[in-house]
Design a protein around this motif. Structure first.
Motif, PDB file in Angstrom:
ATOM      1  N   ASN A 190      -1.958  12.991  -4.399  1.00 37.57           N
ATOM      2  CA  ASN A 190      -3.189  13.215  -5.102  1.00 37.57           C
ATOM      3  C   ASN A 190      -4.283  11.797  -5.244  1.00 37.57           C
ATOM      4  O   ASN A 190      -5.494  11.893  -5.980  1.00 37.57           O
ATOM      5  CB  ASN A 190      -3.565  13.853  -6.610  1.00 37.57           C
ATOM      6  N   ALA A 191      -3.569  11.186  -4.761  1.00 36.09           N
ATOM      7  CA  ALA A 191      -4.798  10.449  -4.166  1.00 36.09           C
ATOM      8  C   ALA A 191      -6.195  10.246  -3.543  1.00 36.09           C
ATOM      9  O   ALA A 191      -5.908  10.758  -2.873  1.00 36.09           O
ATOM     10  CB  ALA A 191      -3.819   8.802  -3.839  1.00 36.09           C
ATOM     11  N   GLY A 192      -7.756  10.398  -3.847  1.00 35.82           N
ATOM     12  CA  GLY A 192      -8.675   9.946  -3.292  1.00 35.82           C
ATOM     13  C   GLY A 192      -8.723   8.634  -2.784  1.00 35.82           C
ATOM     14  O   GLY A 192      -9.971   8.565  -2.369  1.00 35.82           O
ATOM     15  N   ALA A 193      -7.892   7.657  -3.319  1.00 34.61           N
ATOM     16  CA  ALA A 193      -8.560   6.301  -2.763  1.00 34.61           C
ATOM     17  C   ALA A 193      -7.297   5.377  -3.164  1.00 34.61           C
ATOM     18  O   ALA A 193      -6.596   5.210  -4.308  1.00 34.61           O
ATOM     19  CB  ALA A 193     -10.285   6.177  -3.871  1.00 34.61           C
ATOM     20  N   ILE A 194      -7.633   4.783  -1.955  1.00 32.97           N
ATOM     21  CA  ILE A 194      -6.376   2.929  -2.213  1.00 32.97           C
ATOM     22  C   ILE A 194      -7.156   1.568  -2.353  1.00 32.97           C
ATOM     23  O   ILE A 194      -8.174   1.985  -1.774  1.00 32.97           O
ATOM     24  CB  ILE A 194      -5.607   3.572  -2.114  1.00 32.97           C
ATOM     25  N   VAL A 239      -3.752  -0.079  -5.862  1.00 34.80           N
ATOM     26  CA  VAL A 239      -3.774   0.675  -6.571  1.00 34.80           C
ATOM     27  C   VAL A 239      -4.342   1.892  -6.381  1.00 34.80           C
ATOM     28  O   VAL A 239      -5.147   1.253  -5.499  1.00 34.80           O
ATOM     29  CB  VAL A 239      -5.206   0.136  -7.647  1.00 34.80           C
ATOM     30  N   SER A 240      -3.612   3.272  -6.434  1.00 33.63           N
ATOM     31  CA  SER A 240      -4.714   4.595  -6.063  1.00 33.63           C
ATOM     32  C   SER A 240      -4.903   5.256  -7.236  1.00 33.63           C
ATOM     33  O   SER A 240      -4.205   5.848  -8.239  1.00 33.63           O
ATOM     34  CB  SER A 240      -3.358   5.652  -4.979  1.00 33.63           C
ATOM     35  N   THR A 241      -5.389   6.228  -7.349  1.00 33.81           N
ATOM     36  CA  THR A 241      -6.650   6.672  -8.234  1.00 33.81           C
ATOM     37  C   THR A 241      -7.143   8.030  -7.301  1.00 33.81           C
ATOM     38  O   THR A 241      -6.865   7.714  -6.648  1.00 33.81           O
ATOM     39  CB  THR A 241      -7.391   6.119  -9.264  1.00 33.81           C
ATOM     40  N   PRO A 242      -6.938   8.905  -7.691  1.00 30.51           N
ATOM     41  CA  PRO A 242      -8.299  10.292  -7.352  1.00 30.51           C
ATOM     42  C   PRO A 242      -8.850   9.819  -6.730  1.00 30.51           C
ATOM     43  O   PRO A 242     -10.118  10.347  -6.251  1.00 30.51           O
ATOM     44  CB  PRO A 242      -7.905  11.450  -8.464  1.00 30.51           C
ATOM     45  N   HIS A 243     -10.241   9.255  -8.207  1.00 28.57           N
ATOM     46  CA  HIS A 243     -11.735   8.730  -7.316  1.00 28.57           C
ATOM     47  C   HIS A 243     -11.734   7.451  -7.408  1.00 28.57           C
ATOM     48  O   HIS A 243     -11.040   6.562  -7.879  1.00 28.57           O
ATOM     49  CB  HIS A 243     -12.451   9.207  -8.745  1.00 28.57           C
ATOM     50  N   ARG A 244     -12.907   6.889  -6.371  1.00 27.35           N
ATOM     51  CA  ARG A 244     -12.576   5.250  -5.689  1.00 27.35           C
ATOM     52  C   ARG A 244     -13.091   4.575  -6.968  1.00 27.35           C
ATOM     53  O   ARG A 244     -12.601   3.993  -6.573  1.00 27.35           O
ATOM     54  CB  ARG A 244     -13.789   5.558  -4.732  1.00 27.35           C
ATOM     55  N   ASP A 273     -12.237   4.339 -10.097  1.00 27.46           N
ATOM     56  CA  ASP A 273     -11.008   3.971 -10.942  1.00 27.46           C
ATOM     57  C   ASP A 273     -10.233   2.682 -10.165  1.00 27.46           C
ATOM     58  O   ASP A 273      -9.727   2.367 -10.830  1.00 27.46           O
ATOM     59  CB  ASP A 273     -10.346   4.825 -11.687  1.00 27.46           C
ATOM     60  N   ALA A 274      -9.865   3.393  -8.681  1.00 27.06           N
ATOM     61  CA  ALA A 274      -9.756   2.568  -7.721  1.00 27.06           C
ATOM     62  C   ALA A 274      -9.862   0.919  -8.426  1.00 27.06           C
ATOM     63  O   ALA A 274      -9.001  -0.381  -8.348  1.00 27.06           O
ATOM     64  CB  ALA A 274      -9.149   3.488  -6.886  1.00 27.06           C
ATOM     65  N   TYR A 275     -11.055   0.821  -8.165  1.00 25.92           N
ATOM     66  CA  TYR A 275     -11.624  -0.109  -8.158  1.00 25.92           C
ATOM     67  C   TYR A 275     -11.270  -0.692  -9.137  1.00 25.92           C
ATOM     68  O   TYR A 275     -11.563  -2.270  -9.483  1.00 25.92           O
ATOM     69  CB  TYR A 275     -13.176  -0.219  -7.643  1.00 25.92           C
ATOM     70  N   GLU A 276     -11.759  -0.297 -10.195  1.00 27.98           N
ATOM     71  CA  GLU A 276     -11.813  -1.378 -11.504  1.00 27.98           C
ATOM     72  C   GLU A 276     -10.490  -1.410 -12.288  1.00 27.98           C
ATOM     73  O   GLU A 276     -10.590  -2.126 -12.469  1.00 27.98           O
ATOM     74  CB  GLU A 276     -12.479   0.109 -12.269  1.00 27.98           C
ATOM     75  N   ALA A 277      -9.555  -0.126 -12.193  1.00 28.83           N
ATOM     76  CA  ALA A 277      -8.397  -1.426 -12.295  1.00 28.83           C
ATOM     77  C   ALA A 277      -7.604  -1.791 -11.510  1.00 28.83           C
ATOM     78  O   ALA A 277      -7.359  -2.996 -11.839  1.00 28.83           O
ATOM     79  CB  ALA A 277      -6.969   0.252 -11.937  1.00 28.83           C
ATOM     80  N   ASN A 278      -7.624  -2.127 -10.445  1.00 29.55           N
ATOM     81  CA  ASN A 278      -7.055  -3.175  -9.270  1.00 29.55           C
ATOM     82  C   ASN A 278      -8.153  -4.317 -10.039  1.00 29.55           C
ATOM     83  O   ASN A 278      -7.578  -5.305 -10.043  1.00 29.55           O
ATOM     84  CB  ASN A 278      -7.732  -2.808  -7.862  1.00 29.55           C
ATOM     85  N   ARG A 279      -9.557  -4.489 -10.519  1.00 28.26           N
ATOM     86  CA  ARG A 279      -9.761  -5.610 -10.991  1.00 28.26           C
ATOM     87  C   ARG A 279      -8.978  -6.003 -12.841  1.00 28.26           C
ATOM     88  O   ARG A 279      -8.986  -7.176 -12.649  1.00 28.26           O
ATOM     89  CB  ARG A 279     -11.397  -4.956 -10.647  1.00 28.26           C
ATOM     90  N   TYR A 280      -9.091  -5.029 -12.926  1.00 33.08           N
ATOM     91  CA  TYR A 280      -7.866  -5.229 -13.934  1.00 33.08           C
ATOM     92  C   TYR A 280      -6.259  -6.177 -14.068  1.00 33.08           C
ATOM     93  O   TYR A 280      -6.132  -6.937 -14.419  1.00 33.08           O
ATOM     94  CB  TYR A 280      -7.955  -4.274 -14.687  1.00 33.08           C
ATOM     95  N   ILE A 295       0.494  -0.983  -0.169  1.00 37.30           N
ATOM     96  CA  ILE A 295       0.377   0.193   0.326  1.00 37.30           C
ATOM     97  C   ILE A 295       1.162   1.116  -0.335  1.00 37.30           C
ATOM     98  O   ILE A 295       0.597   2.231  -0.873  1.00 37.30           O
ATOM     99  CB  ILE A 295      -0.829  -0.188   1.370  1.00 37.30           C
ATOM    100  N   ASP A 296       1.966   1.414   0.795  1.00 32.90           N
ATOM    101  CA  ASP A 296       2.429   2.447   1.437  1.00 32.90           C
ATOM    102  C   ASP A 296       3.661   2.968  -0.625  1.00 32.90           C
ATOM    103  O   ASP A 296       3.282   3.753  -0.504  1.00 32.90           O
ATOM    104  CB  ASP A 296       4.322   2.098   2.021  1.00 32.90           C
TER     105      ASP A 296
END
Lengths: 154, 77
Positions: free
Chosen positions: A23-27, A95-100, A102-109, A16-17
């Motif tokens: 600029n991430a709003g979600a991990i 995966v971290s992204t500005p909005h949640r 994208d973080a879910y989708e990219a992690n699944r990918y 995670i670190d």
């Protein structure tokens, strides 16, 4: 080093670190663990084996593919190798992204691509024998010599 | 010589993880055929191949010093 094959137990926080960003709003984190029962069969333990240099390259490729689709995403993946007991952690994806969303989708990918292109194999040690998972029924042939899309429910 | 790496069930079947084999100028398909004959290795038709750590087609031509890895269906994650 965001992409790693580890012989030692994975420390989730360390993965995670690597993706913490101002600029991430979600991990999102995905934690793959060793399951005891599969379709009524009992697993005693697993052995994971990897073609390490290529596995790292393919994990890096997944990171690049995520960057193309979600340019603001930061990704880190650690996959374990060796002997794993029931409930042990086999893989951690952060995966971290500005909005949640994208973080879910990219992690699944990332996890789906790991199952398609990363040279890592799992040997199941059952109560009544052992099998390398992936082709015990030869249901996953590769006629072109390259990976093809696979079922995403395994 | 071509360095061949074997993993998972192929490694178990052959009893070793690396072999060195004559294959300069051969295609991947031809090398698979040669390995099938010389080592009685089954199931090579259904595995992926990597040449120098990148996935390669059966018609890829090999050169001395190449590392060829036969990659059974993967099961990471």
């Amino acid at each position: 080093m965001n992409y790693h094959i580890s012989k030692e137990p994975i420390v989730i926080q360390e993965v995670i670190d690597k993706v913490i960003e101002r600029n991430a709003g979600a991990i999102t984190t995905f934690i793959g663990t060793v399951r005891e029962m599969t379709k009524g069969k009992k697993t005693l333990f697993l052995i994971y084996e990897a073609y390490v240099p290529m596995a790292i390259k393919k994990l890096e490729q997944i990171g690049s593919e995520i960057k193309e689709r979600w340019p603001d995403a930061e990704t880190a993946i650690t996959h374990r190798v060796g002997k794993l007991e029931i409930t042990d952690i086999a893989v951690v994806i952060a995966v971290s992204t500005p909005h949640r969303n994208d973080a879910y989708e990219a992690n699944r990918y990332a996890i789906e691509r790991i199952k398609e292109i990363v040279p890592i194999w799992k040997k199941e040690h059952w109560e009544d024998g052992e099998t390398w998972v992936g082709n015990q029924l030869e249901t996953v042939p590769y006629p072109t010599g390259k990976p093809i899309e696979v079922d995403s429910n395994d | 010589m071509i360095n061949v790496l074997l993993f998972a069930q192929l490694k178990d079947e052959l009893g070793k993880e690396t072999i060195s084999i004559e294959g300069n100028g051969m295609s991947v398909a031809k090398l698979k055929g040669k390995m099938k004959v010389e080592f009685e290795l089954e199931g090579l038709e259904t595995v992926m191949t990597a040449v120098n750590e990148e996935f390669a087609d059966d018609d890829t031509i090999l050169s001395d010093g190449d590392t060829v890895a036969f990659i059974p269906p993967v099961s990471g994650g």
